[in-house]
Design a protein around this motif. Structure first.
Motif: not given
Ligand SMILES: Cc1cc2nc3c(=O)[nH]c(=O)nc-3n(C[C@H](O)[C@H](O)[C@H](O)COP(=O)(O)OP(=O)(O)OC[C@H]3O[C@@H](n4cnc5c(N)ncnc54)[C@H](O)[C@@H]3O)c2cc1C
Length: 289
Positions: A47-50, A78-80, A104-108, A126-128, A146-149, A270-272
């Motif tokens: 579940v994403t975080y606004g 969870f974005t910080c 899922l740990a993100l800076r956002g 930063y996310a780290y 998150p990974g950014f190809p 899947f981003y459903c």
């Protein structure tokens, strides 16, 4: 509740589905109906975080409810950004008490109404740093990132982006879910690039099934994902024909997903978009053995 890492230890491939907190009660009802339809196929949900924490209460409540209804692990994004250290500590305690073990740990990104927001000294930059805070709880949480190809849009080079991913692994991250992409070579190159700098994490590809081409163009602009020529050629001529777009979107997604599975991907995420279809059609069409 299980940590997703326990599932990874047993399964070389996992299938997961991501929801976003809807704005209306009707949207919420549809989310739970979709979750019910997908629960038998899912190893876990997300579940994403606004942006900036705008949906923090809703995300938490949906994660708790999904875990209760379906007895499946749910990864709480969870974005910080715009969160002070103290608040993050409190939230992690709240997660523990609610048996939420997957984050899922993100800076956002800065919220749309405050795009130039700069973090203060009492907030992670930063996310780290967020990952390190989560790891203060030992192995209680499984931590995704998150990974950014194609590289994060604000990182100067892909090589630097790979190094930042390694920093996250060293901080305690357990797995990666990637940004969407359509050309699988972009994923395979990403995999090779990050492996070269010592990233050993599970790299789960994020999949978006194309159902609305104009919206896709807008979304890809915001996240700097490339729309390859072969996708443009397939979808531009039918951009104003929803039925045909959807049919082509399903056909392409099946090809894309099967190629990923046949080339050693550790499953699919899947981003459903909170909808049962077309993700069920794509999932059912795949040879998953
Ligand atoms: C799978 C997935 C799920 C997502 N879910 C959400 C969601 O639920 N809610 C939401 O708001 N957004 C979500 N996003 C979007 C995401 O928040 C943005 O892409 C955001 O910019 C990602 O930040 P990050 O976690 O990579 O942060 P960071 O890793 O902190 O990177 C942010 C910036 O800092 C730089 N940086 C990183 N590490 C270092 C370092 N060690 N030293 C110096 N500079 C560094 C990077 O170059 C980058 O420009 C998601 C994206 C993906 C791919």
């Amino acid at each position: 509740m299980k940590k997703v890492t326990e599932i990874f230890d047993q399964k070389p491939r996992t299938f997961s589905f991501e929801f976003f907190p809807p704005k209306t009660p009707k949207g919420l009802e549809r989310l739970y109906q979709t979750a019910e339809a997908l629960a038998g196929k899912a190893d876990f949900f997300n579940v994403t975080y606004g942006a900036g924490g705008s949906s923090s209460k809703a995300t938490f409540e949906i994660v708790v409810e999904l875990q209760k209804r379906f007895n499946l692990p749910v990864v709480h994004h969870f974005t910080c950004i715009k969160h002070k250290y103290d608040e993050i500590r409190q939230r992690l305690e709240q997660f523990k008490q609610a048996d939420i073990k997957n984050i899922l740990a993100l800076r956002g990104d800065p919220p749309a109404d405050d795009p130039d927001y700069v973090q203060g000294p009492d907030e992670p930059h930063y996310a780290y740093e967020l990952i390190r805070m989560i790891r203060e709880h030992g192995d209680f949480f499984a931590i995704g990132v998150p990974g950014f190809p194609e590289g994060h849009p604000n990182t100067p080079t892909k090589e630097l982006d790979s190094k930042y991913l390694k920093v996250k692994q060293d901080a305690g991250a357990d797995f990666v879910i990637t940004q969407l992409f359509f050309d699988n070579n972009i994923y395979y190159e990403f995999r090779d690039r990050v492996r070269k700098v010592g990233v050993t994490l599970r790299l789960i590809p994020g999949i978006l099934i194309i159902t609305d081409y104009p919206k896709l163009i807008d979304f890809c602009k915001t996240c700097s994902a490339t729309i390859p020529d072969f996708i443009k050629e397939r979808f531009e001529p039918v951009a104003d024909n929803p039925e045909e777009t959807r049919k082509r979107g399903i056909d392409w997604a099946i090809q894309q997903c099967q190629d990923l599975l046949d080339n050693g991907c550790p499953g699919l995420h899947f981003y459903c978009l909170n909808k049962t279809e077309p993700v069920t059609t794509v999932y059912n069409a795949l040879d998953k053995d």
